[in-house]
Design a protein around this motif. Structure first.
Motif, PDB file in Angstrom:
ATOM      1  N   ASN A 190       0.814  -1.207   0.000  1.00  0.00           N
ATOM      2  CA  ASN A 190       0.000   0.000   0.000  1.00  0.00           C
ATOM      3  C   ASN A 190       0.854   1.266   0.000  1.00  0.00           C
ATOM      4  O   ASN A 190       0.417   2.295  -0.500  1.00  0.00           O
ATOM      5  CB  ASN A 190      -0.929   0.024   1.226  1.00  0.00           C
ATOM      6  N   ASP A 191       2.050   1.187   0.566  1.00  0.00           N
ATOM      7  CA  ASP A 191       2.934   2.350   0.665  1.00  0.00           C
ATOM      8  C   ASP A 191       3.919   2.332  -0.511  1.00  0.00           C
ATOM      9  O   ASP A 191       5.006   1.757  -0.429  1.00  0.00           O
ATOM     10  CB  ASP A 191       3.679   2.336   1.996  1.00  0.00           C
ATOM     11  N   ILE A 192       3.523   2.960  -1.597  1.00  0.00           N
ATOM     12  CA  ILE A 192       4.350   2.958  -2.806  1.00  0.00           C
ATOM     13  C   ILE A 192       5.680   3.657  -2.557  1.00  0.00           C
ATOM     14  O   ILE A 192       6.742   3.179  -2.947  1.00  0.00           O
ATOM     15  CB  ILE A 192       3.598   3.646  -3.957  1.00  0.00           C
ATOM     16  N   GLY A 193       5.629   4.809  -1.897  1.00  0.00           N
ATOM     17  CA  GLY A 193       6.848   5.580  -1.652  1.00  0.00           C
ATOM     18  C   GLY A 193       7.875   4.803  -0.871  1.00  0.00           C
ATOM     19  O   GLY A 193       9.070   4.832  -1.185  1.00  0.00           O
ATOM     20  N   ALA A 194       7.424   4.082   0.168  1.00  0.00           N
ATOM     21  CA  ALA A 194       8.370   3.315   0.981  1.00  0.00           C
ATOM     22  C   ALA A 194       9.015   2.193   0.177  1.00  0.00           C
ATOM     23  O   ALA A 194      10.197   1.884   0.353  1.00  0.00           O
ATOM     24  CB  ALA A 194       7.656   2.745   2.213  1.00  0.00           C
ATOM     25  N   ALA A 195       8.236   1.579  -0.731  1.00  0.00           N
ATOM     26  CA  ALA A 195       8.791   0.504  -1.562  1.00  0.00           C
ATOM     27  C   ALA A 195       9.871   1.038  -2.496  1.00  0.00           C
ATOM     28  O   ALA A 195      10.906   0.391  -2.707  1.00  0.00           O
ATOM     29  CB  ALA A 195       7.674  -0.159  -2.367  1.00  0.00           C
ATOM     30  N   VAL A 196       9.655   2.228  -3.040  1.00  0.00           N
ATOM     31  CA  VAL A 196      10.658   2.829  -3.922  1.00  0.00           C
ATOM     32  C   VAL A 196      11.867   3.300  -3.115  1.00  0.00           C
ATOM     33  O   VAL A 196      13.017   3.142  -3.550  1.00  0.00           O
ATOM     34  CB  VAL A 196      10.035   3.999  -4.710  1.00  0.00           C
ATOM     35  N   GLU A 197      11.626   3.869  -1.936  1.00  0.00           N
ATOM     36  CA  GLU A 197      12.730   4.326  -1.086  1.00  0.00           C
ATOM     37  C   GLU A 197      13.639   3.172  -0.690  1.00  0.00           C
ATOM     38  O   GLU A 197      14.861   3.334  -0.590  1.00  0.00           O
ATOM     39  CB  GLU A 197      12.177   5.012   0.157  1.00  0.00           C
ATOM     40  N   ALA A 198      13.059   1.992  -0.490  1.00  0.00           N
ATOM     41  CA  ALA A 198      13.877   0.820  -0.168  1.00  0.00           C
ATOM     42  C   ALA A 198      14.841   0.516  -1.310  1.00  0.00           C
ATOM     43  O   ALA A 198      15.995   0.130  -1.086  1.00  0.00           O
ATOM     44  CB  ALA A 198      12.981  -0.384   0.106  1.00  0.00           C
ATOM     45  N   GLY A 199      14.374   0.708  -2.544  1.00  0.00           N
ATOM     46  CA  GLY A 199      15.248   0.501  -3.694  1.00  0.00           C
ATOM     47  C   GLY A 199      16.330   1.554  -3.779  1.00  0.00           C
ATOM     48  O   GLY A 199      17.481   1.268  -4.142  1.00  0.00           O
ATOM     49  N   ILE A 200      16.004   2.798  -3.444  1.00  0.00           N
ATOM     50  CA  ILE A 200      16.998   3.876  -3.479  1.00  0.00           C
ATOM     51  C   ILE A 200      18.115   3.609  -2.485  1.00  0.00           C
ATOM     52  O   ILE A 200      19.301   3.859  -2.753  1.00  0.00           O
ATOM     53  CB  ILE A 200      16.312   5.231  -3.193  1.00  0.00           C
ATOM     54  N   GLU A 201      17.760   3.078  -1.325  1.00  0.00           N
ATOM     55  CA  GLU A 201      18.783   2.752  -0.316  1.00  0.00           C
ATOM     56  C   GLU A 201      19.659   1.583  -0.759  1.00  0.00           C
ATOM     57  O   GLU A 201      20.826   1.480  -0.366  1.00  0.00           O
ATOM     58  CB  GLU A 201      18.109   2.417   1.008  1.00  0.00           C
ATOM     59  N   ALA A 202      19.102   0.711  -1.614  1.00  0.00           N
ATOM     60  CA  ALA A 202      19.838  -0.499  -2.004  1.00  0.00           C
ATOM     61  C   ALA A 202      20.672  -0.322  -3.267  1.00  0.00           C
ATOM     62  O   ALA A 202      21.638  -1.047  -3.490  1.00  0.00           O
ATOM     63  CB  ALA A 202      18.854  -1.655  -2.206  1.00  0.00           C
ATOM     64  N   GLY A 203      20.325   0.630  -4.136  1.00  0.00           N
ATOM     65  CA  GLY A 203      21.037   0.799  -5.404  1.00  0.00           C
ATOM     66  C   GLY A 203      20.433   1.934  -6.197  1.00  0.00           C
ATOM     67  O   GLY A 203      19.998   2.943  -5.636  1.00  0.00           O
ATOM     68  N   ARG A 204      20.363   1.760  -7.529  1.00  0.00           N
ATOM     69  CA  ARG A 204      19.774   2.786  -8.396  1.00  0.00           C
ATOM     70  C   ARG A 204      18.531   2.217  -9.066  1.00  0.00           C
ATOM     71  O   ARG A 204      18.610   1.497 -10.060  1.00  0.00           O
ATOM     72  CB  ARG A 204      20.769   3.242  -9.464  1.00  0.00           C
ATOM     73  N   PRO A 205      17.337   2.533  -8.510  1.00  0.00           N
ATOM     74  CA  PRO A 205      16.117   2.041  -9.145  1.00  0.00           C
ATOM     75  C   PRO A 205      15.779   2.847 -10.395  1.00  0.00           C
ATOM     76  O   PRO A 205      15.981   4.062 -10.447  1.00  0.00           O
ATOM     77  CB  PRO A 205      15.056   2.240  -8.058  1.00  0.00           C
ATOM     78  N   HIS A 206      15.256   2.177 -11.415  1.00  0.00           N
ATOM     79  CA  HIS A 206      14.784   2.852 -12.612  1.00  0.00           C
ATOM     80  C   HIS A 206      13.709   1.990 -13.256  1.00  0.00           C
ATOM     81  O   HIS A 206      13.459   0.872 -12.841  1.00  0.00           O
ATOM     82  CB  HIS A 206      15.927   3.131 -13.601  1.00  0.00           C
ATOM     83  N   ARG A 207      13.042   2.551 -14.256  1.00  0.00           N
ATOM     84  CA  ARG A 207      11.899   1.917 -14.917  1.00  0.00           C
ATOM     85  C   ARG A 207      10.877   1.449 -13.872  1.00  0.00           C
ATOM     86  O   ARG A 207      10.465   0.288 -13.811  1.00  0.00           O
ATOM     87  CB  ARG A 207      12.345   0.739 -15.789  1.00  0.00           C
ATOM     88  N   ILE A 208      10.467   2.403 -13.040  1.00  0.00           N
ATOM     89  CA  ILE A 208       9.521   2.125 -11.954  1.00  0.00           C
ATOM     90  C   ILE A 208       8.104   2.079 -12.517  1.00  0.00           C
ATOM     91  O   ILE A 208       7.683   2.968 -13.244  1.00  0.00           O
ATOM     92  CB  ILE A 208       9.630   3.208 -10.863  1.00  0.00           C
ATOM     93  N   THR A 209       7.363   1.025 -12.174  1.00  0.00           N
ATOM     94  CA  THR A 209       5.963   0.915 -12.593  1.00  0.00           C
ATOM     95  C   THR A 209       5.099   0.590 -11.379  1.00  0.00           C
ATOM     96  O   THR A 209       5.507  -0.166 -10.499  1.00  0.00           O
ATOM     97  CB  THR A 209       5.763  -0.182 -13.659  1.00  0.00           C
ATOM     98  N   VAL A 210       3.914   1.176 -11.368  1.00  0.00           N
ATOM     99  CA  VAL A 210       2.959   0.955 -10.282  1.00  0.00           C
ATOM    100  C   VAL A 210       1.606   0.643 -10.901  1.00  0.00           C
ATOM    101  O   VAL A 210       1.148   1.356 -11.797  1.00  0.00           O
ATOM    102  CB  VAL A 210       2.848   2.191  -9.363  1.00  0.00           C
ATOM    103  N   ALA A 211       0.967  -0.422 -10.433  1.00  0.00           N
ATOM    104  CA  ALA A 211      -0.370  -0.783 -10.915  1.00  0.00           C
ATOM    105  C   ALA A 211      -1.300  -0.931  -9.720  1.00  0.00           C
ATOM    106  O   ALA A 211      -0.911  -1.494  -8.693  1.00  0.00           O
ATOM    107  CB  ALA A 211      -0.330  -2.087 -11.711  1.00  0.00           C
ATOM    108  N   ARG A 212      -2.526  -0.415  -9.840  1.00  0.00           N
ATOM    109  CA  ARG A 212      -3.531  -0.530  -8.783  1.00  0.00           C
ATOM    110  C   ARG A 212      -4.481  -1.659  -9.155  1.00  0.00           C
ATOM    111  O   ARG A 212      -5.160  -1.610 -10.174  1.00  0.00           O
ATOM    112  CB  ARG A 212      -4.294   0.783  -8.620  1.00  0.00           C
ATOM    113  N   PHE A 213      -4.542  -2.679  -8.309  1.00  0.00           N
ATOM    114  CA  PHE A 213      -5.309  -3.870  -8.665  1.00  0.00           C
ATOM    115  C   PHE A 213      -6.781  -3.562  -8.896  1.00  0.00           C
ATOM    116  O   PHE A 213      -7.400  -4.105  -9.797  1.00  0.00           O
ATOM    117  CB  PHE A 213      -5.187  -4.927  -7.564  1.00  0.00           C
TER     118      PHE A 213
END
Length: 530
Positions: free
Chosen positions: A279-302
């Motif tokens: 549910n927390d999209i921002g936190a999921a992306v922030e976890a990737g930023i802390e781990a490396g360089r996230p790119h090509r981010i996609t979000v889908a709402r079921f």
């Protein structure tokens, strides 16, 4: 076929795309686990298309390099949880065939076992009755096959996969209640059956145990049982690619605290795909930023992916129609899910033939065909919502497609596509056919013309296409840019891609270059800068 070589891998990949395309709607319809988002068939198809695209752009002369290209392409373009698992299946095949010119029956046996290991490791909580059960049964059948003949092993694996698929409703209650087999498992059986057909030369078996009824046998609320039974309700699917060497265990732990269906998988080098339902999209992306360089981010709402089942003349909600020339460009747009037309086609028939409630048209030319306005007006009068996005180049249309999302409201999606296209600078290199006066001087027939946003900015009578292309890209990057996309024309020199790669590596090392064989007849190359 006694051994699998690079040619056979290409045949298999192409056949997989066609088979998944034919079965996509049926697989989407039976998708009820882990959430009823109705997109497993679509995700498998798009992932396999990405894999095939990577293979076709790679000079693979051995089964090892061919499978490695497939695996990396699948990982980079993985869609959904099923796409992630497919990427790991292909990675397992690639690792088992690494360095080999061909793959024998013994190689295929090792490959399926390795694929089983990697796919299981990709899922945070493996559940019986899913694609993992089907893959495990196929791998065990290959291992236990008494023959070392390639055809015997692949036949045994495909047969075991089909039998395991039929057993999935007895392993997973939500499947039994919905009266279907596992969607991901059915997709895998399609791929195994296709591989068996390529190797044995026999037509693919009919998956009688895997086909659902024409309509779902249970009401819509049965498809939400997993959510209503006490599992946390996660509304979004978040996916991104990750560059670097992340602490995988820590990243998984962080994502598991946010949601479920967590997977962090790599290609064996430095590229990773991250997937989570949360549910927390921002936190999921922030976890990737802390781990490396996230790119090509996609979000889908079921919730937005569940469509009404009321009969209607519209069989889908959205469609994107692109008017393009060049066989390579057309294939590229098809791989991105667009309906492709030549500008000379019957546009009204094509727009209404999509049977989509909302249609977005990408002209890909500053002067769209005259009949487009009439076709759009007639389609709107017939009840369709049709919008033409002002796009002047196929590279701008690719940028628009990259942000296209059916999870947004139709109007918001059109705005996002238009903004992405407008933010992409377009250029091209062509040969002058006539003498004339331009803003930068006189040009003569045979001169090379470098154009930016439709205006001639460079003239080269020496006809050095590589030098002209490098100068044009430098000029376009002068005002900034991170990504350069190039469509190579039908008459482009064979060494043009290498010349651009070498130049950008030294002059603009921070810029990412992506090239495709466009095959357009009028331009030597088309350039987009984002």
């Amino acid at each position: 076929m006694r051994a699998l070589d690079a040619v056979a891998v290409r045949q298999w990949a192409d056949a997989c795309v066609r088979s998944l395309d034919a079965n996509r709607e049926d697989i989407d319809r039976i998708n009820v686990f882990p959430v009823p988002d109705g997109d497993t068939g679509t995700n498998l198809l798009q992932t396999m298309r990405s894999a095939l695209d990577a293979l076709l752009r790679t000079p693979a002369d051995s089964v090892g390099t061919a499978l490695a290209a497939l695996a990396r392409g699948a990982l980079a373009g993985a869609r959904g949880n099923s796409g992630v698992i497919l990427s790991q299946v292909l990675r397992g095949l690639a690792e088992a065939a690494q360095g080999a010119a061909t793959a024998t029956g013994t190689s295929l046996r090792r490959a399926l076992l390795r694929a089983d290991e990697l796919a299981t490791a990709a899922v945070s909580t493996p559940v019986p009755g899913t694609v993992l059960s089907v893959l495990h049964a196929a791998a065990e059948a290959a291992r236990d096959c008494t023959s070392d003949d390639l055809a015997d092993i692949v036949t045994a694996a495909a047969r075991a996969g089909t039998e395991a698929l039929a057993d999935t409703p007895r392993q997973l209650a939500v499947l039994a209640k919905a009266g279907v087999v596992d969607a991901g498992g059915r997709g895998l059986v399609v791929l195994l059956d296709t591989l068996a057909a390529v190797i044995t030369g026999r037509p693919p078996a009919q998956l009688t145990t895997g086909h659902p009824p024409a309509q779902p046998p249970t009401p819509r609320d049965a498809l939400t049982t997993a959510r209503e039974a006490g599992s946390p309700e996660f509304e979004y699917e978040v996916m991104y690619l990750l560059d670097g060497t992340p602490d995988v265990a820590r990243l998984k732990s962080t994502l598991e605290a946010l949601g479920d269906c967590v997977s962090v998988v790599g290609d064996g080098a430095d590229l990773w795909t991250v997937h989570v339902h949360c549910n927390d999209i921002g936190a999921a992306v922030e976890a990737g930023i802390e781990a490396g360089r996230p790119h090509r981010i996609t979000v889908a709402r079921f919730a937005d992916q569940l469509t009404a089942t009321t009969p209607t003349r519209f069989t889908r909600d959205r469609a994107v129609v692109a008017l393009v020339t060049g066989p390579g460009t057309a294939d590229l747009f098809r791989s991105e899910g667009a309906v492709v037309l030549d500008p000379a086609d019957d546009l009204l028939a094509a727009i209404t033939g999509t049977r989509a409630r909302h249609v977005t048209v990408l002209p890909c030319d500053p002067s769209p065909p005259a009949q487009l306005d009439d076709a759009v007006a007639q389609a709107i009068a017939a009840g369709q919502d049709v919008v033409v996005v002002p796009i002047s180049s196929p590279v701008q249309a690719l940028a628009a497609l990259a942000v296209h999302s059916e999870t947004r409201r139709a109007g918001d999606d059109v705005v996002a596509m238009a903004e992405a296209a407008a933010a992409t600078r377009r250029g091209e290199v062509a040969v002058s056919e006539h003498e004339g006066i331009t803003w930068v001087g006189r040009c003569r027939p045979g001169d090379l013309l470098g154009m930016v946003d439709g205006e001639v900015v460079l003239i080269d009578p020496a006809a050095d296409v590589g030098a002209m292309a490098c100068r044009l890209v430098d000029r376009m990057l002068a005002s900034g840019g991170e990504l350069v996309t190039v469509l190579l024309g039908r008459d482009a020199p064979a060494d043009l891609e290498r010349a651009l790669e070498d130049h950008l590596r030294t002059a603009h090392p921070e810029v990412e270059l992506t090239t495709y064989p466009g095959g357009q007849p009028d331009q030597l190359l088309i350039v987009g800068v984002e």
